[in-house]
Design a protein around this motif. Structure first.
Motif, PDB file in Angstrom:
ATOM      1  N   GLN A   1      -5.331  14.923 -46.824  1.00 57.62           N
ATOM      2  CA  GLN A   1      -4.027  15.553 -46.710  1.00 57.62           C
ATOM      3  C   GLN A   1      -3.677  16.368 -47.948  1.00 57.62           C
ATOM      4  O   GLN A   1      -2.893  17.319 -47.881  1.00 57.62           O
ATOM      5  CB  GLN A   1      -2.950  14.484 -46.479  1.00 57.62           C
ATOM      6  CG  GLN A   1      -1.549  15.013 -46.213  1.00 57.62           C
ATOM      7  CD  GLN A   1      -1.426  15.794 -44.906  1.00 57.62           C
ATOM      8  OE1 GLN A   1      -2.161  15.523 -43.957  1.00 57.62           O
ATOM      9  NE2 GLN A   1      -0.495  16.733 -44.837  1.00 57.62           N
ATOM     10  N   SER A   2      -4.289  16.042 -49.082  1.00 55.22           N
ATOM     11  CA  SER A   2      -4.025  16.811 -50.301  1.00 55.22           C
ATOM     12  C   SER A   2      -4.400  18.279 -50.119  1.00 55.22           C
ATOM     13  O   SER A   2      -3.762  19.162 -50.717  1.00 55.22           O
ATOM     14  CB  SER A   2      -4.804  16.219 -51.477  1.00 55.22           C
ATOM     15  OG  SER A   2      -6.198  16.165 -51.205  1.00 55.22           O
ATOM     16  N   ALA A   3      -5.402  18.566 -49.297  1.00 54.78           N
ATOM     17  CA  ALA A   3      -5.790  19.963 -49.046  1.00 54.78           C
ATOM     18  C   ALA A   3      -4.682  20.710 -48.304  1.00 54.78           C
ATOM     19  O   ALA A   3      -4.471  21.908 -48.531  1.00 54.78           O
ATOM     20  CB  ALA A   3      -7.087  20.015 -48.242  1.00 54.78           C
ATOM     21  N   ILE A   4      -3.978  20.013 -47.430  1.00 53.58           N
ATOM     22  CA  ILE A   4      -2.867  20.623 -46.698  1.00 53.58           C
ATOM     23  C   ILE A   4      -1.697  20.877 -47.650  1.00 53.58           C
ATOM     24  O   ILE A   4      -1.093  21.961 -47.651  1.00 53.58           O
ATOM     25  CB  ILE A   4      -2.408  19.714 -45.534  1.00 53.58           C
ATOM     26  CG1 ILE A   4      -3.601  19.245 -44.704  1.00 53.58           C
ATOM     27  CG2 ILE A   4      -1.363  20.420 -44.681  1.00 53.58           C
ATOM     28  CD1 ILE A   4      -4.441  20.345 -44.128  1.00 53.58           C
ATOM     29  N   GLU A   5      -1.386  19.872 -48.474  1.00 51.84           N
ATOM     30  CA  GLU A   5      -0.243  19.984 -49.375  1.00 51.84           C
ATOM     31  C   GLU A   5      -0.485  21.025 -50.464  1.00 51.84           C
ATOM     32  O   GLU A   5       0.474  21.565 -51.024  1.00 51.84           O
ATOM     33  CB  GLU A   5       0.057  18.621 -50.004  1.00 51.84           C
ATOM     34  CG  GLU A   5       0.361  17.515 -49.006  1.00 51.84           C
ATOM     35  CD  GLU A   5       1.489  17.851 -48.048  1.00 51.84           C
ATOM     36  OE1 GLU A   5       2.369  18.669 -48.405  1.00 51.84           O
ATOM     37  OE2 GLU A   5       1.497  17.305 -46.927  1.00 51.84           O
TER      38      GLU A   5
END
Length: 363
Positions: free
Chosen positions: A60-64
């Motif tokens: 999810q860090s890639a999305i954020e």
């Protein structure tokens, strides 16, 4: 020092990466305002706008990381916008795309950008010339271009190396930093920004080499387990004596001086920000679990498996197998001892975080 090209920075084989990537998520959210500001600075460019996240990982860090830029660019037509997630072949691309196109992703928004991937190493070209408006690289550039076999029986990580071993590691780290920056300069649009947020180090009297590096407790816990397993015959001594994690956490001075001393880099970039900052989490990534030693130990075990499991298996467990113990059995014993150590010692091996922040504008 011998070098190997094994893809140690890959997320291949990582155990439940998204569930154990607290630090990565926190870092992306911590820097969301910075990304938004950088995106606003370039929003009026006539060129198509692109944000490329190098070493994106599958979580999810890639999305954020990319979401703030898309928010800043919301008034632009979606045909002018693109996102590129860039990482190695072993990245869990299916999991990442599931998040991108999932309920909490960005691909289903009204002004959704074109979604791209680039597969390869960021120590090579990954995007066309002058195609990237904002380049981000979070918690990735501290991994070196190659795995390393270096005789250093006293430690498994760079910060505690001494003498000639440390000099050899620094030469590789400095060369990689220069190469990384030169490659991104070719890919960035004029006026675009490179934003690197990596684990860093700061001066501290009394520490080995006079620096305190992020995660020092965690790496020293791993070293303690490795030493105990060598002593008990569970790991091959020669393999362990020549194993060092292929990473280097730059100080702000190391990052800045490398650029300023390079005639080519100083002409390619204007330095906006280079600093190493302490992340205030109470000095412990899992401080909120400290009252439950077993849960505290499980959290650290999951976190360590997520970022280090592939490297440990390929460079330590597999080469030590074949003497009546499989790599799976060695790995299980390593993490059994690792959890027992954390359950007993708890925050004696706390994971502190210093982050290197480097923001560079392409001239």
């Amino acid at each position: 020092m011998t070098r190997e090209t094994a893809p140690d920075r890959s997320t291949e084989g990582m155990v439940d990466y998204d569930a154990n990537s607290r630090a990565q998520k926190q870092n992306a959210l911590h820097n969301s305002d910075v990304i938004f500001d950088l995106a606003k600075r370039v929003a009026t460019q006539s060129l198509p706008l692109n944000i490329t996240d190098y070493g994106c990982g599958p979580g999810q860090s890639a999305i954020e990381t990319v979401r703030p830029a898309l928010s800043a660019w919301s008034s632009r037509p979606h045909t002018d916008l693109s996102v590129c997630h860039a990482d190695q072949p072993g990245n869990d691309w299916n999991s990442l795309m599931g998040l991108v196109f999932g309920d909490n992703g960005y691909a289903n928004d009204a002004n959704a950008p074109l979604v791209r991937t680039s597969v390869g190493s960021f120590y090579e070209r990954m995007m066309p010339d002058s195609s990237v408006t904002i380049a981000t690289c979070f918690f990735a550039s501290h991994w070196l271009s190659q795995s390393v076999r270096l005789y250093a029986p006293e430690t498994i990580w760079f910060a505690d190396l001494t003498g000639e071993a440390r000099k050899k590691m620094w030469r590789l780290a400095e060369s990689d930093w220069v190469n990384f920056l030169q490659l991104r300069a070719e890919e960035l649009q004029p006026g675009g920004y490179l934003f690197v947020s990596a684990l860093g180090a700061v001066p501290e009297a009394g520490e080995i080499n006079g620096i305190a590096a992020a995660g020092r407790g965690n790496y020293r816990a791993q070293q303690a387990v490795v030493a105990s397993m060598v002593e008990d015959g569970e790991l091959d001594r020669d393999v362990a004596d020549n194993f060092v994690f292929g990473l280097w956490f730059l100080t702000a001075d190391e990052a800045r001086q490398t650029i300023e001393r390079s005639d080519s880099l100083s002409k390619l970039y204007e330095i906006d920000t280079i600093e190493a900052e302490y992340v205030d989490d109470g000095g412990d990534l899992f401080l909120d679990c400290l009252s439950d030693p077993l849960e505290y130990a499980r959290r650290y075990s999951g976190y360590t498996r997520a970022y280090a499991g592939t490297t440990l298996r390929r460079n330590l467990f597999e080469p030590s197998s074949g003497r009546g113990r499989t790599a799976d059995e060695i790995e299980a014993e390593f993490f059994r001892r690792f959890e027992a150590l954390y359950a007993e010692k708890t925050n004696e091996y706390a994971c502190e975080q210093w982050h290197l922040k480097a923001i560079l504008k392409r001239i």
